[in-house]
Write a protein that holds these residues in place. Structure first.
Motif, PDB file in Angstrom:
ATOM      1  N   ALA C  14      36.744  28.928  77.863  1.00 28.84           N
ATOM      2  CA  ALA C  14      36.004  30.171  78.113  1.00 28.84           C
ATOM      3  C   ALA C  14      35.677  30.294  79.599  1.00 28.84           C
ATOM      4  CB  ALA C  14      34.716  30.181  77.290  1.00 28.84           C
ATOM      5  N   VAL C  15      35.218  29.186  80.198  1.00 31.50           N
ATOM      6  CA  VAL C  15      34.892  29.223  81.625  1.00 31.50           C
ATOM      7  C   VAL C  15      36.162  29.449  82.437  1.00 31.50           C
ATOM      8  CG1 VAL C  15      33.886  27.956  83.545  1.00 31.50           C
ATOM      9  CG2 VAL C  15      32.912  27.717  81.276  1.00 31.50           C
ATOM     10  N   TYR C  17      38.852  30.973  81.535  1.00 34.22           N
ATOM     11  CA  TYR C  17      39.304  32.352  81.389  1.00 34.22           C
ATOM     12  C   TYR C  17      38.497  33.272  82.297  1.00 34.22           C
ATOM     13  CZ  TYR C  17      40.449  36.805  79.285  1.00 34.22           C
ATOM     14  OH  TYR C  17      40.871  38.095  79.108  1.00 34.22           O
ATOM     15  N   LYS C  18      37.179  33.049  82.285  1.00 35.74           N
ATOM     16  CA  LYS C  18      36.313  33.846  83.155  1.00 35.74           C
ATOM     17  C   LYS C  18      36.731  33.691  84.610  1.00 35.74           C
ATOM     18  CE  LYS C  18      33.525  32.380  85.704  1.00 35.74           C
ATOM     19  NZ  LYS C  18      32.680  31.429  86.372  1.00 35.74           N
ATOM     20  N   VAL C  21      39.812  35.560  85.481  1.00 39.61           N
ATOM     21  CA  VAL C  21      39.566  36.996  85.639  1.00 39.61           C
ATOM     22  C   VAL C  21      38.936  37.267  86.996  1.00 39.61           C
ATOM     23  CG1 VAL C  21      38.320  38.974  84.734  1.00 39.61           C
ATOM     24  CG2 VAL C  21      39.328  37.323  83.164  1.00 39.61           C
ATOM     25  N   VAL C  22      37.963  36.433  87.378  1.00 39.11           N
ATOM     26  CA  VAL C  22      37.326  36.595  88.688  1.00 39.11           C
ATOM     27  C   VAL C  22      38.372  36.472  89.794  1.00 39.11           C
ATOM     28  CG1 VAL C  22      35.694  35.570  90.311  1.00 39.11           C
ATOM     29  CG2 VAL C  22      35.078  35.802  87.907  1.00 39.11           C
ATOM     30  N   HIS C  25      40.414  39.399  90.566  1.00 38.99           N
ATOM     31  CA  HIS C  25      39.735  40.450  91.327  1.00 38.99           C
ATOM     32  C   HIS C  25      39.703  40.132  92.820  1.00 38.99           C
ATOM     33  CE1 HIS C  25      38.334  42.882  88.032  1.00 38.99           C
ATOM     34  NE2 HIS C  25      37.866  41.818  87.397  1.00 38.99           N
ATOM     35  N   LEU C 211      34.099  25.873  97.592  1.00 40.41           N
ATOM     36  CA  LEU C 211      33.541  27.211  97.788  1.00 40.41           C
ATOM     37  C   LEU C 211      33.137  27.834  96.472  1.00 40.41           C
ATOM     38  CD1 LEU C 211      35.743  28.862 100.495  1.00 40.41           C
ATOM     39  CD2 LEU C 211      33.360  28.186 100.577  1.00 40.41           C
ATOM     40  N   GLU C 216      28.840  29.830  93.140  1.00 42.44           N
ATOM     41  CA  GLU C 216      28.158  30.020  91.856  1.00 42.44           C
ATOM     42  C   GLU C 216      26.681  29.649  91.983  1.00 42.44           C
ATOM     43  OE1 GLU C 216      29.364  30.640  88.603  1.00 42.44           O
ATOM     44  OE2 GLU C 216      31.526  30.410  88.748  1.00 42.44           O
ATOM     45  N   THR C 221      24.687  32.173  89.398  1.00 45.45           N
ATOM     46  CA  THR C 221      25.476  32.203  88.168  1.00 45.45           C
ATOM     47  C   THR C 221      25.588  30.817  87.539  1.00 45.45           C
ATOM     48  OG1 THR C 221      27.381  32.159  89.624  1.00 45.45           O
ATOM     49  CG2 THR C 221      26.861  34.236  88.597  1.00 45.45           C
TER      50      THR C 221
END
Lengths: 315, 392, 385
Positions: C14-15, C17-18, C21-22, C25, C211, C216, C221
């Protein structure tokens, strides 16, 4: 959610290097309710919320949250906790929807369940039209609502919110409270705040100072503890009235509130009614109306903070 | 500009820098570490290099040859019974060079002494390690030829005055015998031991002053802007030029102090002192610091966050450092890269610092390079100042 | 137990995948991943080399004979030198060396012509020793020409000194047949490009993990994730997993580019290449985690990362041969993952090594990774403060 949320802390301590942030917190809470945490800056409100959320390494004689021991592995506890930190801490590059999905995954929510809850949460927070917007591009109020939606997503038994309404406009504050109200009968909601009107909405209040709970109770109980009588005086020049009243020996404080002068009098020094009215009638700007007022949270909190400073300055 | 106000800003900045342990550590540790790392690593001296030996001859003379190769400490022979084993070790990188002595070595050697065809050995190098192969080639050739010359005829070897000493001083193809071939007497000037530390140390100044200066300047200005102290200062009567000067001058002073620190460290720790005037060198270097400060300023003006400033500096500095002749001579590059390199102030500074450090040149002979450097500096300072005005 | 493992994996994914996605971007990051291999390849493929070229030299030919001129011509045609400049006196030649206008000064004595006929001809070569790599090579080139110079045949014409199977002279009593294996023409390009992936992946892994983690923490986060039912180990692993993927992408990209543009294809096994990359990438990412634990801000993290990367390029032997470094310095370099990875890369790409030949680097890298992992598990506490 059949579990009755509960919290039992005895002698909870937390040090950051030399500085002691929590210095023996004793606290017992039973059942779903909204608990406000108040106190001066640096009193340990944030640390207490982070400790309860299982984020900090702590020491305690007893520290049980929802039946889990804070001193041991807290992973299972986290599954039942929602946490909203003081500053916005979601992924700014991810969209509203993506942020929620990430949380859902870590809570192992099923897809259907996630869609259902998200739909409803976004609708209630008014974020539905912005589901695909990057979280970083939201306005301050929307960010805060997203943080709360994110914390509510797992339908937690315990919700810890650190000043969720700070710096948020009146409309958004109202919306946030409407959402919190829905949890009143379902979760144990711990919320730190510096807004007086919000404290009135809490079922229970904790007054924290120098890392300890120095007073607690329902708002009414706290107000009742305050050995102060409140009066409202009205006249042509409330400012001058407040100034003149402040000179009376038994007046603790006198300030202007709207068209009134708000006058606090120490309860034990309260003179007889006749003397009181005589004194006020004799003030130089004429007092046209003097009436007793109910003790409010402002008085209660000011009293508590005064008591603390006196207590520490004269040990 | 108001001198009193500027002084107040200078004192504030100096105090803030002094109290920031991270910055102070960087300012002292990085120049020293760079000096030590670069001062030590470049060496041409081949020492204890693993040498594979497949001796198919197994005679007294072949063993003598191997022993001679081992004697100087340049090579550490490792015997291989088969040629395959040797090849395998070369692929696996266990040996960097290998000697194969054929079975008829001894016989051929005697024939050669009697005027016949020369004896043969085969030498293999790991060409993947270019520098290593190139250097060990010179050593091995010299050692092998001199040993065999002695073996085949002691008298003849003496008549030739002995082969060039197989030290690292003369990696020449020396000792070629009379028939065909020219004897070369090689001498390395300025650095007879071909020691790399002097060369690298003199270049490290360019590296540190270009890279670290620009980096620290850019980051400290951007962080200042982000933390809001800049805005705080701008509501005081100080002008933005004063604010920036107040920010930059203490940094410049620190870097000038860094130059002195590095000169001393290179001298005492590595035994490398400039051939030329120390004062002249420090003056030129302090002037060069202005260039890098301006560069840092320009980078800060276009960066939103500190991390972005660092990344920009790194991205910009890597080719700058690589192409400036610090590690790779500009001479060796193809023409377009050479022209590009001439446009970097760092190129000219490194050239000047090498001239002072290695050859002891003075201001007069360096005039063309110095004026180019001054020209670049003035342009950069000018552009940087304009970028400040623009933001007001 | 199985449930535990399952939830561990699902959280890590899950992490991851997140993070992916980040990453998608983040245009700057994608740019870096694509641009850096190309930039480095260009630099090391075209510009940066220790092979001397355009070497300025001066000549004092006191002999002034046809044979001496032929000797000097032979030196010139090796291709490393500019046209020689004649000087009028020994002093002038020395002065030119001193001013840095020439790197080598060849003096041909008066009796050169006579000695060529009678035996024992000699020339004197003065080189500027300031830059040891250059001067050693120049001296070697001139020496090589001299040793093969044959006045009767008009001189051996050597296009490149390091041609394979040099020989065929009659240098009695010994002839050395030498060969530069794997890189017959001793091109620096091969040396550097073979290790290119090492430099790229060090840059990528270290900065991405240090980094990323400090970022984070700065954004809060990290704390927000800690409040979720997951552990720091899962967060860190999940965060690093996508970067390991990107590292393989960069490795493949750089290897293909080097093959297509410069014809430097891996001679050994791709399997070995991919396998030995794994512990290296993991170790580098873990070093980034270390950096993140010490840095308080992103800027500090970049600082520490940069000043770790630069010396590690040097000390690992990626830029200069580690075999030539003095004791102590060489051993320090042995602690760096990049040392072993560049050894493995050069073995696989240049020398055609398979798994067996890179066993030692593979074991060393795995050991470094395990030590780092143990240390980092102590450092990454399950809770804050």
């Amino acid at each position: 959610m059949s579990v009755q949320p509960s919290l039992r802390l005895r002698g909870l301590r937390k040090r950051f290097g030399q500085r002691s942030a929590l210095d023996g917190v004793d606290l017992t809470l039973e059942g779903p309710q909204i608990v406000g945490i108040v106190g001066p800056d640096g009193a340990g409100k944030t640390t207490l919320l982070r400790a309860i959320a299982g984020l900090l390494e702590i020491a305690a004689d007893e520290a049980s949250v929802l039946g889990f021991d804070l001193r041991k592995d807290v992973r299972a506890l986290k599954a039942q906790i929602g946490y909203v930190p003081q500053s916005f801490s979601l992924h700014r590059d991810l969209s509203v929807y993506e942020n929620l999905r990430f949380t859902a995954r870590l809570h192992r929510l099923g897809n259907e369940e996630f869609e259902r809850r998200t739909e409803s949460l976004l609708a209630r927070t008014g974020l539905l039209p912005f589901a695909d917007r990057p979280a970083g591009a939201l306005s301050g109020g929307m960010k805060q609502k997203l943080s709360i939606a994110n914390a509510l997503l797992p339908e937690p038994a315990l919700l810890a919110l650190d000043e969720p309404t700070a710096g948020v406009d009146v409309m958004a504050r109202d919306e946030i409270w409407r959402i919190l109200e829905e949890r009143r009968g379902k979760s144990l909601v711990l919320i730190s705040t510096s807004y007086l009107d919000e404290t009135e909405a809490c079922d229970r209040l904790l007054y924290l100072d120098e890392g300890r709970v120095v007073a607690q109770g329902t708002p009414a109980e706290l107000r009742a503890q305050v050995p102060v009588r409140l009066l409202r005086a009205w006249g042509s020049d409330p400012r001058a009235i407040a100034k003149a009243a402040g000179a009376l020996p038994y007046v603790v404080s006198a300030r202007v509130r709207g068209p009134f002068a708000r006058i606090e009098i120490a309860a034990e020094e309260l003179p007889g009614e006749a003397r009181l009215y005589a004194d006020f009638a004799g003030l130089v700007p004429r007092v046209r109306l003097l009436e007793p007022a109910p003790v409010d949270m402002e008085s209660a909190l000011l009293f508590l903070s005064r008591k603390q400073t006196q207590g520490t300055s004269a040990p | 500009m108001n001198p009193r106000r500027l002084w107040t800003l200078l004192v504030r900045e100096a105090r803030a820098t002094w109290r920031n342990p991270f910055t102070m550590t960087i300012l002292v540790a990085v120049p020293l570490a760079a000096l030590l790392v670069f001062g030590f690593v470049l060496s041409t001296e081949v020492e204890r290099l693993p040498l594979g030996v497949h001796d198919a001859s197994g005679t007294a003379s072949s063993r003598r040859l191997v022993a001679e190769l081992a004697a100087k400490g340049t090579f550490v022979p490792r015997a291989f019974a088969t040629r395959e084993g040797l090849d395998h070790a070369l692929v696996a990188g266990q040996i960097s060079a290998a000697v194969v002595i054929p079975p008829d070595f001894d016989r051929r050697l005697r024939e050669a002494a009697a005027g016949g065809a020369p004896a043969e050995i085969q030498v293999l190098y790991d060409g993947g390690e270019t520098v290593l192969a190139g250097n060990s080639e010179a050593f091995l050739r010299t050692l092998a030829l001199s040993t065999v010359a002695e073996l085949s005829s002691g008298a003849r070897a003496q008549a030739m005055g002995g082969p060039a000493a197989p030290s690292h001083v003369s990696p020449s193809g020396a000792a070629g015998p009379a028939s065909g071939g020219v004897r070369v007497v090689t001498r390395a000037l300025f650095n007879p031991k071909l020691d790399g530390s002097r060369f690298m140390v003199s270049g490290t100044f360019g590296f540190v002053l270009s890279f670290l200066t620009a980096l620290i300047t850019a980051v400290s200005i951007v962080s200042e802007r982000l933390s809001g102290t800049f805005e705080q200062l701008q509501v005081t009567p100080a002008t933005s030029l004063e604010i920036l000067l107040g920010k930059i001058l203490p940094l410049g002073a620190v870097f000038a102090a860094d130059v002195v620190l590095m000169v001393l460290a290179a001298g005492f720790l590595l035994g490398v002192w400039p051939e030329g005037s120390v004062v002249f060198f420090v003056i030129v270097s302090s002037f060069y610091v202005l260039t890098s400060l301006s560069l840092g300023l320009l980078i800060s003006a276009t960066s939103a966050t500190a991390a972005e400033a660092v990344q920009k500096t790194v991205l910009f500095s890597i080719p700058l450092v690589q192409l400036s002749g610090f590690a790779f001579p500009i001479r060796n590059m193809p023409a377009p890269f050479r022209w590009l390199a001439e446009l970097f102030p760092a190129t000219h500074y490194i050239r000047v610092s090498r001239a002072i450090y290695l050859r002891g040149e003075g201001p007069l002979s360096l005039l063309p390079e110095l004026s180019l450097l001054a020209f670049f500096t003035l342009i950069l300072v000018g552009v940087a100042l304009r970028s400040i005005e623009g933001r007001e | 137990m199985r449930g535990r493992l399952q939830s561990f994996l699902s959280n890590v994914l899950a992490v991851a995948y997140k993070e992916a996605v980040v990453m998608r971007h983040d245009r700057a990051f994608i740019g870096m991943v694509l641009a850096q291999p190309i930039m480095m390849l260009m630099l090391f493929g075209f510009a940066l080399t220790n092979e001397p070229r355009n070497v300025p030299w001066v000549v004092l030919d006191r002999s002034q004979t046809a044979v001496s001129r032929r000797f000097l011509e032979d030196v010139f045609v090796t291709g490393y030198f500019e046209r020689a400049r004649a000087v009028g006196s020994y002093e002038e030649g020395r002065a030119r060396l001193g001013r840095g206008q020439a790197i080598a000064f060849v003096v041909v004595p008066e009796d050169f012509g006579r000695k060529v006929l009678r035996g024992g001809p000699e020339v004197q070569v003065l080189v500027d020793g300031s830059d040891p790599l250059t001067s050693a090579r120049i001296a070697a080139y001139i020496g090589e020409v001299a040793s093969r110079f044959d006045p009767e045949r008009g001189g051996a014409r050597l296009a490149r000194v390091a041609a394979p199977e040099i020989g065929a002279g009659e240098a009695a009593p010994l002839e050395i047949r030498q060969r530069f294996e794997f890189n017959p023409t001793l091109r620096d390009r091969v040396f550097f490009i073979a290790a290119l992936a090492g430099m790229l992946l060090t840059n990528l892994c270290l900065s991405a993990s240090s980094l990323g983690l400090v970022g984070e923490r700065e954004n809060g986060t990290y704390e927000q994730m800690l409040a979720l039912p997951t552990s720091p180990l899962e967060i860190v692993l999940g965060k690093l997993l996508p970067y390991a993927g990107v590292a393989y992408l960069v490795l493949t990209l750089a290897t293909l580019l080097a093959g297509i543009t410069f014809g430097i294809w891996p001679k050994g096994s791709w399997l070995a290449l991919y396998l030995v990359t794994l512990p290296f990438v993991l170790a580098s990412l873990t070093i980034g985690v270390f950096v993140s634990a010490f840095a308080r801000t992103t800027a500090q993290a970049v600082f520490i990362t940069v000043f770790f990367i630069l010396p590690s390029f040097v000390l690992s032997g990626t830029m200069f041969p580690y075999q030539l470094m003095p004791d102590g310095v060489r051993q320090i370099g042995g602690l760096l993952p990049l040392r072993w990875y560049q050894i493995a890369l050069r073995r696989i790409i240049e020398r055609g090594a398979g798994l067996e030949e890179v066993a030692i680097p593979l074991v060393a890298l795995s050991a470094i990774f395990l030590v780092l992992l143990t240390a980092v598990r102590r450092l990454v506490k399950p809770r804050l403060g």
